[in-house]
Design a protein around this motif. Structure first.
Motif: not given
Lengths: 337, 326
Positions: A62, A266, A270, A283-284, A287, A303, B158, B160-161, B188, B190-192, B194
């Motif tokens: 990332e 993960m 995702a 569920r991930v 951040e 995480r 951040s 994502g938040m 990113d 992994s956030i996408q 969510q």
């Protein structure tokens, strides 16, 4: 290409415990007056991997994980804080010593943004010929001939050398970048997100071109991307980065069919996929932490669903697990398969 | 469509006057969204996806203007409203989520203030009530410690938040429609995932329809009920999401789907659509896709196809013209 790729015999590139820290401390006076310590941003903190000849090695992760820093370290744009990088057996520092230009020629780079990486005031012919001026004794007519040849090779027209970059679309500009990188017949192309700025149909054109060129010219690629689907398409072997470290290295097939490290799993779960409707998804949470203040122990532990006391205190070392090299206590202890 | 559509766009055209003549950025775009439905809008840059979204929420940047067509929200025409009237619709009836969460939030106010302001403006609530509701909203987007975080400024969150805050903001006044323009592109991977899950969950809970604009087919595949594929300012195909992805009927949609690398199958070469999208100054006559099309017919260069039934979807392509076959 099968499993033995995870340990190539005579690698073209060998990276041993390489690190690059950036000093991001406040200015000296402020530090003294406020009694603040120096602060290092450990962008890359001890990574080890090999790239075999003719292979495509991909680094995924990332934003902020340090993958672009690795690219710049590999072409000598950043020096190393620790460790070493060997290119064909020779240490990379040789590049900045007398006679280092021959080594420099063999490593070229393609950047992400085809709008920022081409000089808007130069004609395409001059852009592509620039490395020829530096690295070869070619005469002007020879250079023009070589540029025409290169333009054909990347699917453009030789007449395009009289035009300016703004007259081209994003995909065509990336072709120009590729032609420039290929001008001096390098062995290794470091590609930092070469298709991220492009639309999917254009991305397909550029990825196909890169594959064709690799086959025809025997190129080795270090391919950096955040897009796992693209990596799956191009790579022979893959390294997964998290907060400046490589957490897993494996051949493409092993990594995508049997990811070992919890972070790799993960990431794979995702990504939204075309065929992924109704895919069950763990569920991930959370951040990426601030790299200025990484968590102690394994940096992924906040995480990680498998973290225990050891993960919170002790940084794991890379171990061989099946076909992959994994940096994880849980895998080492057999807590996860 | 059994129910009356929540949003109906009819022959929407958007034009940009320039010194060298008027550019038609959108050319007679028509589609509808049912209550509670998620419509994905995909296409490459310059296809007109964002312009369509901007026209619906009434935030078209001048000199661009709607040059034709109508937009109806719950049967009420909204494209010809005054700025003042539109302001009441926006936020109250249509929420918006944009790509960059940092520019969608005012850096000078706390997120709580911004949320409460939206609530007080559109709903009949006092500031104290609005604040309580803002905390609930923030908590429902999965922001931990919402009670404390509500007094924080956008820069203290951040990426994502922040996008979670923007989603809370979009849903603050319980709108019937949310226009989400590339809501995950700046985030990113992994956030996408969510954020997409969150958007889906909240819209379902609030019963809001979503127009999800993105260039990422993966996101569409996992989220949308139906999808509209846009090319050079037109909708070229629209239909149920799995049909458009697995059995596309327009040559552009098939090319687009084939050019996306996937994780399952390993293909040596990706499907390649040669050339690139035409510039607005030089849109080909007939079907705009014809110079790049593998199944071009003489007719394609002369006549422009409208959306017509094609398999389980509707595609703007002469290949599906039954009159031709007969």
């Amino acid at each position: 290409m099968t499993t033995d790729l995870s340990k190539p015999e005579a690698p073209l590139i060998r990276v041993e415990d390489a690190a690059r820290w950036f000093d991001v401390s406040p200015p000296w006076l402020e530090r003294v007056l406020m009694r603040r310590p120096r602060i290092d941003l450990r962008a890359v903190d001890g990574i080890t991997f090999d790239i075999g000849r003719g292979e495509t090695f991909a680094l995924v992760g990332e934003s902020g994980c340090g993958k672009s820093t690795v690219a710049r370290m590999l072409v000598g744009l950043y020096g190393l804080t620790r460790g070493r990088i060997l290119f064909d057996g020779e240490p990379l520092e040789k590049m900045s010593q007398p006679g280092g230009r021959a080594l420099r020629r063999r490593l070229q780079m393609i950047f992400q943004d085809p709008y920022a990486s081409l000089n808007p005031r130069w004609r395409v012919g001059r852009i592509i010929a620039e490395p020829l001026l530096t690295h070869t004794p070619m005469t002007a007519p020879e250079r023009v001939a070589r540029v025409s040849e290169l333009l054909l090779q990347v699917g453009l027209d030789p007449a395009d050398q009289n035009r300016f970059p703004h007259q081209f679309s994003g995909g065509q500009r990336q072709r120009i970048s590729i032609a420039r990188a290929l001008a001096v017949q390098p062995d290794l192309l470091v590609c930092d997100e070469p298709t991220s700025a492009l639309d999917v149909s254009v991305q397909a054109q550029v990825l196909n071109l890169m594959k064709d060129l690799q086959r025809r010219l025997g190129l080795t690629y270090l391919f950096i991307s955040h897009n796992l689907a693209v990596v799956h398409h191009v790579a022979d072997r893959v390294g997964v980065m998290y907060l400046g470290r490589i957490v897993e290295v494996a051949s493409r097939d092993a990594l995508f069919s049997q990811p070992r490290h919890p972070y790799t799993r993960m990431l794979l779960e995702a990504i939204p996929d075309l065929h992924g409707n109704g895919k069950s998804r763990t569920r991930v949470a959370g951040e990426v932490p601030n790299p200025l203040n990484p968590p102690p122990g394994c940096t992924f532990h906040p995480r990680c669903p498998h973290a225990n006391e050891r993960c919170r205190t002790e940084a794991p070392l890379p171990i061989q697990a099946g076909l992959s090299v994994v940096t994880c206590h849980a895998v080492e202890e057999g807590r996860i398969a | 469509m059994p129910m009356e559509p929540l949003l109906e766009v009819r022959n929407l055209s958007v034009a940009f006057p320039t010194r060298r003549g008027t550019l038609k950025a959108l050319n007679e775009v028509s589609f509808s969204i049912a209550p509670g439905e998620i419509l994905g809008v995909v296409g490459e840059s310059g296809a007109g996806k964002s312009l369509t979204g901007a026209s619906i929420i009434g935030l078209l940047e001048p000199p661009g203007r709607i040059s034709g067509g109508e937009i109806y929200l719950s049967g009420r025409r909204i494209d010809n409203l005054s700025d003042e009237e539109m302001r009441r619709v926006r936020g109250r009836e249509i929420g918006a989520v944009f790509q960059d969460p940092l520019t969608s939030l005012n850096p000078l106010y706390t997120v709580g203030h911004q949320l409460a302001e939206t609530i007080v403006t559109h709903l009949d609530m006092s500031w104290a009530q609005a604040r309580t509701r803002a905390i609930e909203l923030l908590a429902s987007t999965g922001i931990p410690a919402a009670k404390e975080r509500i007094d924080h400024y956008p820069h203290q969150f951040s990426g994502g938040m922040r996008q979670r805050v923007v989603i809370a903001l979009a849903l603050a006044a319980e709108p019937k429609l949310v226009v989400a323009d590339e809501p995950t592109t700046a985030l990113d991977v992994s956030i996408q995932a969510q954020i997409i899950e969150l958007l889906k969950k909240l819209c379902r809970e609030h019963g809001a329809s979503v127009m999800l604009i993105t260039h990422d087919m993966g996101v569409i595949a996992e989220t949308a009920d139906r999808v509209a594929v846009m090319y050079a300012g037109r909708v070229v195909e629209i239909g149920p999401v799995s049909e458009v992805i697995h059995h596309p009927n327009h040559p552009y949609s098939s090319g687009l789907m084939g050019s996306i690398p996937t994780l399952d199958a390993h293909v040596e070469r990706l499907v390649q659509i040669d050339g690139s999208m035409p510039r607005l100054t030089a849109i080909p006559t007939g079907c705009a896709f014809n110079p790049r099309c593998v199944s071009r017919m003489p007719r394609c260069t002369r006549e422009r196809p409208e959306l017509m039934p094609a398999g389980a979807t509707r595609a703007a392509c002469w290949l599906h013209d039954n009159a031709e076959l007969a």
